[in-house]
Design a protein around this motif. Structure first.
Motif, mmCIF file in Angstrom:
data_model
loop_
_atom_site.group_PDB
_atom_site.id
_atom_site.type_symbol
_atom_site.label_atom_id
_atom_site.label_comp_id
_atom_site.label_asym_id
_atom_site.label_seq_id
_atom_site.Cartn_x
_atom_site.Cartn_y
_atom_site.Cartn_z
ATOM 1 N N PHE A 254 6.018 1.291 -10.733
ATOM 2 C CA PHE A 254 5.395 0.480 -10.714
ATOM 3 C C PHE A 254 6.467 -0.322 -10.118
ATOM 4 O O PHE A 254 6.981 -0.887 -8.554
ATOM 5 C CB PHE A 254 4.514 -0.260 -11.127
ATOM 6 C CG PHE A 254 3.228 -0.076 -11.022
ATOM 7 C CD1 PHE A 254 2.329 0.507 -9.656
ATOM 8 C CD2 PHE A 254 2.694 1.231 -11.987
ATOM 9 C CE1 PHE A 254 1.024 0.502 -9.638
ATOM 10 C CE2 PHE A 254 1.340 1.695 -11.951
ATOM 11 C CZ PHE A 254 1.449 1.108 -10.629
ATOM 12 N N PHE B 210 -1.024 0.796 -17.240
ATOM 13 C CA PHE B 210 -0.513 1.956 -16.520
ATOM 14 C C PHE B 210 1.319 2.088 -15.855
ATOM 15 O O PHE B 210 1.544 1.392 -16.794
ATOM 16 C CB PHE B 210 -0.858 1.132 -14.877
ATOM 17 C CG PHE B 210 -2.267 1.223 -14.515
ATOM 18 C CD1 PHE B 210 -3.482 1.391 -14.478
ATOM 19 C CD2 PHE B 210 -2.149 0.345 -13.367
ATOM 20 C CE1 PHE B 210 -4.714 1.283 -14.806
ATOM 21 C CE2 PHE B 210 -3.782 0.257 -13.245
ATOM 22 C CZ PHE B 210 -5.023 1.015 -13.962
ATOM 23 N N ARG C 148 2.639 4.559 -14.323
ATOM 24 C CA ARG C 148 3.534 4.562 -12.932
ATOM 25 C C ARG C 148 2.529 4.901 -11.555
ATOM 26 O O ARG C 148 1.189 4.780 -12.078
ATOM 27 C CB ARG C 148 4.106 5.622 -13.009
ATOM 28 C CG ARG C 148 2.790 7.412 -13.355
ATOM 29 C CD ARG C 148 4.474 8.119 -13.426
ATOM 30 N NE ARG C 148 5.579 8.389 -14.256
ATOM 31 C CZ ARG C 148 4.829 9.321 -15.677
ATOM 32 N NH1 ARG C 148 3.674 9.331 -15.847
ATOM 33 N NH2 ARG C 148 5.848 8.881 -16.641
ATOM 34 N N GLY D 77 -11.290 8.799 -7.951
ATOM 35 C CA GLY D 77 -10.321 9.397 -8.666
ATOM 36 C C GLY D 77 -8.666 8.602 -8.986
ATOM 37 O O GLY D 77 -8.201 9.075 -10.041
ATOM 38 N N GLU E 17 -14.102 3.073 0.307
ATOM 39 C CA GLU E 17 -15.485 4.366 0.342
ATOM 40 C C GLU E 17 -16.682 4.289 1.349
ATOM 41 O O GLU E 17 -17.592 4.280 1.058
ATOM 42 C CB GLU E 17 -16.330 3.596 -1.221
ATOM 43 C CG GLU E 17 -16.255 3.246 -2.683
ATOM 44 C CD GLU E 17 -15.350 4.554 -3.119
ATOM 45 O OE1 GLU E 17 -15.440 5.954 -2.847
ATOM 46 O OE2 GLU E 17 -14.545 4.896 -4.105
ATOM 47 N N PHE F 1 -8.232 11.375 -12.139
ATOM 48 C CA PHE F 1 -8.478 11.919 -13.272
ATOM 49 C C PHE F 1 -9.305 12.212 -13.580
ATOM 50 O O PHE F 1 -10.625 12.033 -12.871
ATOM 51 C CB PHE F 1 -8.703 9.935 -14.135
ATOM 52 C CG PHE F 1 -6.842 9.350 -13.439
ATOM 53 C CD1 PHE F 1 -6.123 9.101 -15.110
ATOM 54 C CD2 PHE F 1 -6.751 8.972 -12.705
ATOM 55 C CE1 PHE F 1 -5.563 8.543 -14.511
ATOM 56 C CE2 PHE F 1 -6.024 8.051 -12.492
ATOM 57 C CZ PHE F 1 -4.831 7.460 -12.990
ATOM 58 N N HIS G 255 -3.606 4.204 -22.585
ATOM 59 C CA HIS G 255 -1.719 4.835 -22.351
ATOM 60 C C HIS G 255 -0.789 4.261 -23.252
ATOM 61 O O HIS G 255 -0.682 2.966 -23.404
ATOM 62 C CB HIS G 255 -1.628 4.530 -20.571
ATOM 63 C CG HIS G 255 -2.414 6.207 -19.976
ATOM 64 N ND1 HIS G 255 -2.579 7.121 -20.247
ATOM 65 C CD2 HIS G 255 -3.005 5.606 -19.423
ATOM 66 C CE1 HIS G 255 -3.441 7.543 -20.458
ATOM 67 N NE2 HIS G 255 -3.689 5.954 -18.749
HETATM 68 P P1 ADP Z 1 -10.868 5.161 -6.464
HETATM 69 O O1 ADP Z 1 -11.295 4.171 -6.107
HETATM 70 O O2 ADP Z 1 -10.122 6.616 -6.207
HETATM 71 O O3 ADP Z 1 -11.938 6.904 -6.743
HETATM 72 P P2 ADP Z 1 -10.741 3.789 -8.421
HETATM 73 O O4 ADP Z 1 -9.636 2.904 -8.404
HETATM 74 O O5 ADP Z 1 -11.517 3.147 -9.166
HETATM 75 O O6 ADP Z 1 -10.415 5.786 -7.566
HETATM 76 O O7 ADP Z 1 -8.944 4.744 -10.281
HETATM 77 C C1 ADP Z 1 -9.830 5.464 -11.089
HETATM 78 C C2 ADP Z 1 -9.609 4.970 -12.561
HETATM 79 O O8 ADP Z 1 -8.037 5.566 -12.414
HETATM 80 C C3 ADP Z 1 -9.926 3.344 -13.270
HETATM 81 O O9 ADP Z 1 -9.997 3.476 -14.339
HETATM 82 C C4 ADP Z 1 -8.164 2.987 -12.734
HETATM 83 O O10 ADP Z 1 -7.790 1.670 -13.668
HETATM 84 C C5 ADP Z 1 -7.612 4.370 -13.341
HETATM 85 N N1 ADP Z 1 -6.024 3.423 -12.435
HETATM 86 C C6 ADP Z 1 -5.744 3.676 -11.122
HETATM 87 N N2 ADP Z 1 -4.333 3.539 -11.415
HETATM 88 C C7 ADP Z 1 -3.952 4.088 -12.378
HETATM 89 C C8 ADP Z 1 -2.842 3.788 -12.431
HETATM 90 N N3 ADP Z 1 -1.095 3.825 -12.102
HETATM 91 N N4 ADP Z 1 -2.638 4.451 -13.855
HETATM 92 C C9 ADP Z 1 -3.242 4.666 -14.936
HETATM 93 N N5 ADP Z 1 -5.015 4.794 -14.796
HETATM 94 C C10 ADP Z 1 -5.333 4.364 -13.164
#
Ligand code: ADP
Ligand code: MG
Length: 411
Positions: free
Chosen positions: A3, A21, A23, A48, A157, A367, A383
């Motif tokens: 980051f 977070f 990275r 995710g 979305e 994830f 983490h």
């Molecule tokens: P999307 O909108 O793409 O479905 P989200 O923004 O809702 O995904 O993020 C999914 C999950 O990943 C959330 O729980 C978020 O807190 C986590 N997350 C996002 N960026 C990171 C990162 N760089 N490192 C670890 N976890 C992350």
């Protein structure tokens, strides 16, 4: 990438560090610099993959320097439109946590709750507004929202917005915002109608598409259970009774583990069989034959024993023990969901295996969905900086003793 390599200011980096977070995800790495450079973007990336932070972080950064310059009440400078109340709340939480060290004010408005409290908050002045389409239009008509100073407009979305019939509302909202602005569109997929919408509301956009790794078939559902090691057998039995049906492969790391689980399942009247490296070829062949013709519906296996064996039409895979090599996870779950059929993979993660999940998620670039509602929950791990993979002294000495005895294969 770290980051800190992104041109984000210190107070945002501090908030990111506190969110633990480590990275940026791929979509964040690609999107954040473009948003900071004030480009319009259209982003397609699976659920995710971290799309929320991909727009929230640079928006906070862009508005950061202006936050105190304004005289009088704050005007809305960034608008995020999202289809559901749950998403609006989640996005709000994200913005709040990343803007902890700023004076930016963020709120969310959505239907299903009374208007008055939302009107009061809006009246005090807001920098960033998150809204569902219907409520936003209601509040605008009633004169509670001024969208004339919007600098950044986000459609989150978008494909879900389309499915829920919000496209005309979205177009209406877009027309309430100034012509000159930065527009960002996020979606899991870009079906034709979204592409059309994007063309009509976004000019000169940079497209970012994150393709899911080909290695993970799209039609495999992946679920993750965090639990104490001692409860893995209980959870397995619980899921076999209530949730998982059909032909199932259960992967374990050791031969001993395979045998032990087979005994337990047989005792519980499941039609289980097993393969591992200590069994003779003819016994292994018989097990696979039984599984193929459904004399047995559960096959328990080590990775090596299962390699190269053509077993298809599996309804579910259980990762009873998590593999320490991330690619192995992909091979294991690929046993289900073949030939266009949908499949599902259940993963059991005990605290000592958290590091494996992290590596798997890094490989998948997404994830895995965590199921918290089960009988043996433990907290989802944060983490940690230091990975919990150090072998205890006790284990070390046991290990060296074992290796003195005989270098025996464990798979
Ligand atoms: P999307 O909108 O793409 O479905 P989200 O923004 O809702 O995904 O993020 C999914 C999950 O990943 C959330 O729980 C978020 O807190 C986590 N997350 C996002 N960026 C990171 C990162 N760089 N490192 C670890 N976890 C992350
Ligand atoms: Mg999202």
């Amino acid at each position: 990438m770290q980051f800190t390599e992104l041109p984000l200011n210190k107070s945002i980096l501090k908030a990111i560090a506190e969110a633990r977070f480590q990275r940026p995800t791929l979509v964040q790495e690609k999107t954040i610099p473009l948003v900071l450079a004030k480009k319009n973007v259209i982003v397609a990336a699976q659920t995710g993959t971290g799309k929320t932070a991909a727009f929230a972080l640079p928006i906070i950064n862009l508005l950061f320097d202006k936050q105190d310059a304004e005289k009088g009440a704050k005007t809305i400078k960034a608008l995020v439109v999202t289809p559901t109340r749950e998403l609006a709340i989640q996005i709000l939480e994200n913005f709040k946590s990343y803007s902890t060290y700023s004076n930016l004010r963020t709120t969310a408005v959505f239907g299903g709750v009374s208007l008055e409290p939302q009107k009061e908050i809006l009246a005090k002045g807001i920098d960033i507004l998150i809204a569902t389409p219907g409520r936003l239009i209601d509040l605008q008509i009633q004169g509670n929202i001024d969208l004339s100073a919007i600098e950044i407009f986000v459609l989150d979305e978008a494909d879900l917005m389309l499915d829920m019939g919000f496209i005309n509302d979205v177009k209406k909202i877009e027309q309430l915002t100034p012509k000159k602005k930065q527009t960002l569109l996020f979606s899991a997929t870009i079906p034709e109608k979204i592409d059309k919408l994007a063309k009509s509301v976004i000019k000169n956009a940079v497209k970012i598409e994150i393709n899911p790794k080909e290695t993970t078939a799209k039609n495999i559902g992946q679920l993750l259970y965090y639990l104490p090691k001692k409860n893995k057998t209980d959870l397995c039995l619980h899921l076999l009774r209530n949730t998982i049906h059909g032909k199932i492969i259960i992967f374990r790391r050791t031969k001993f583990g395979v045998d032990k689980l087979e005994q337990t399942l047989l005792k519980n009247d499941y039609k289980a069989t097993s393969i591992h490296g200590d069994k003779s070829q003819s016994i292994r062949n018989k097990a696979i034959e039984d599984f193929k013709n459904k004399t047995a519906t559960i096959l328990i296996a080590t990775d090596v024993a299962a390699r190269g064996i053509d077993i298809t039409n599996v309804d579910a895979v259980i990762n009873f023990d998590m593999p320490n090599v991330p690619e192995t996870y992909v091979h294991r779950i690929g046993r289900t969901g073949r030939a266009g059929k949908s499949g599902i993979a259940f993963s059991f993660c005990s605290p000592d295996e958290n590091i494996y999940i992290k590596n798997i998620e890094a490989l998948l670039e997404k994830f895995i969905k965590v199921i918290e509602d089960h009988p043996y929950p433990i907290n989802k791990p944060k983490h940690k900086k230091k990975q919990p993979n150090t072998i205890s002294k006790h284990k070390k000495s046991r290990k060296s003793e074992a290796s003195k005895k005989k270098k025996k294969r464990w798979y």
